[in-house]
Design a protein around this motif. Structure first.
Motif, PDB file in Angstrom:
ATOM      1  N   ARG A   6     -20.263  17.390  11.793  1.00  0.00           N
ATOM      2  CA  ARG A   6     -20.977  18.509  12.420  1.00  0.00           C
ATOM      3  C   ARG A   6     -21.500  18.033  13.777  1.00  0.00           C
ATOM      4  N   GLY A  47     -28.764  21.667   1.376  1.00  0.00           N
ATOM      5  CA  GLY A  47     -28.445  20.586   2.298  1.00  0.00           C
ATOM      6  C   GLY A  47     -28.902  19.224   1.803  1.00  0.00           C
ATOM      7  N   PRO A 104     -25.155  18.136   5.588  1.00  0.00           N
ATOM      8  CA  PRO A 104     -25.682  19.456   5.968  1.00  0.00           C
ATOM      9  C   PRO A 104     -27.205  19.428   6.034  1.00  0.00           C
ATOM     10  N   SER A 144     -30.770  21.568   6.000  1.00  0.00           N
ATOM     11  CA  SER A 144     -31.468  22.805   5.634  1.00  0.00           C
ATOM     12  C   SER A 144     -32.834  22.824   6.298  1.00  0.00           C
ATOM     13  N   HIS A 186     -27.123  23.806   8.924  1.00  0.00           N
ATOM     14  CA  HIS A 186     -26.321  24.313   7.805  1.00  0.00           C
ATOM     15  C   HIS A 186     -26.899  25.604   7.240  1.00  0.00           C
ATOM     16  N   GLU A 187     -28.230  25.656   7.050  1.00  0.00           N
ATOM     17  CA  GLU A 187     -28.846  26.859   6.502  1.00  0.00           C
ATOM     18  C   GLU A 187     -30.325  26.918   6.865  1.00  0.00           C
TER      19      GLU A 187
END
Length: 276
Positions: free
Chosen positions: A24, A108, A35, A37, A61-62
């Motif tokens: 990423r 994540g 990831p 979060s 990621h979120e």
């Protein structure tokens, strides 16, 4: 811990068949695999969310928004600003309860805590994540580390934070420069070792104590705290200061046990990131 750090020298490198979808990109020189979060506890923060979401990096990621039964359209604003936001309704009360609820909803490997009042700059998240992928378990924001600052602290709060911080450092062998600050990030696996069990503002202090007691590697990240943009804070210096003090006094120090084993909880240097 996930495979964490790769140089990102060009867009072509990142799109190569062997790495496509694996790394990423964060900056032109940094890409990560885990990831990330971001947890945002919010109650009636609709006016502030545009400022909060505007600074969040697009490589996250979120975003997990924990809604404390807002009545001002907080959830609707969040969904408009970040269409993929994961909204979780808070069943209990208090910031600690909201954060615990948010942590449970995260998918994540890295979790970042961000307040919804506009006081935190999401652009700083890259510094927190960089510290984690470089070896830290817990990246702790500090307004008083070199390079940090605050626009939102009265003399009483500053004095109280300094005193409480000194107590924690002495009792638990930490070397914090800031104690009561909610901008932090950590690897998800840390939650298994700190067992959060408080519901109020004092949750941040509890986390700071328990990561040290667990022997986790901590790195302070210089951070600037801005004024709340809209609304009034629920923080009460004396009341919440006493609650923080009760948490500190209620936690048993493990310094004696660590000393007998010839071990000291690692604290990473704020600037250089070296274990000391």
């Amino acid at each position: 811990m996930s495979s964490v750090l790769q140089p990102a020298t060009s867009g072509q490198d990142l799109q190569a068949p062997s790495t496509a979808g694996k790394y990423r990109p964060i900056t032109s020189h940094l890409a990560i695999t885990p990831p990330v979060s971001v947890v945002i506890p919010a109650m009636n923060e609709a006016e502030n969310l545009p400022y909060v979401f505007k600074t969040l990096p697009d490589w996250i990621h979120e975003v997990v928004l924990v809604d404390g039964n807002s009545t001002d359209g907080t959830v609707e604003v969040a969904r408009e600003l970040w269409p993929g936001v994961k909204v979780v309704g808070q069943q209990g009360r208090g910031k600690g309860d909201a954060l615990i609820t948010g942590f449970e909803a995260c998918s994540g490997d890295i979790i970042v805590m961000v307040d919804a009042d506009g006081s935190a700059d999401g652009n700083e998240i890259v510094s927190y994540v960089s510290a984690l992928v470089s070896g830290a378990d817990f990246a702790k924001g500090s307004r008083f580390a070199n390079g940090g600052g605050t626009d939102d602290m009265t003399f009483v709060r500053r004095l109280g934070n300094r005193v409480l911080c000194a107590v924690v450092n002495r009792k638990f062998g930490a070397r914090y420069t800031d104690l009561c600050y909610g901008y932090n990030a950590f690897w998800r696996h840390c939650l298994d070792k700190i067992e959060l069990d408080c519901t109020g503002f004092e949750v941040e202090t509890l986390m700071n104590i328990r990561v040290v007691k667990a022997g986790l590697r901590v790195q302070e990240i210089p951070s600037h705290e801005y004024l709340r943009i809209h609304g009034v804070s629920n923080l009460r210096a004396v009341r919440d200061g006493l609650r923080v003090l009760r948490v500190i006094l209620g936690e048993r120090s493990n310094r004696r046990a660590l000393r007998r084993r010839g071990h000291r909880s690692p604290m990473l240097d704020t600037v250089r990131g070296e274990v000391s």
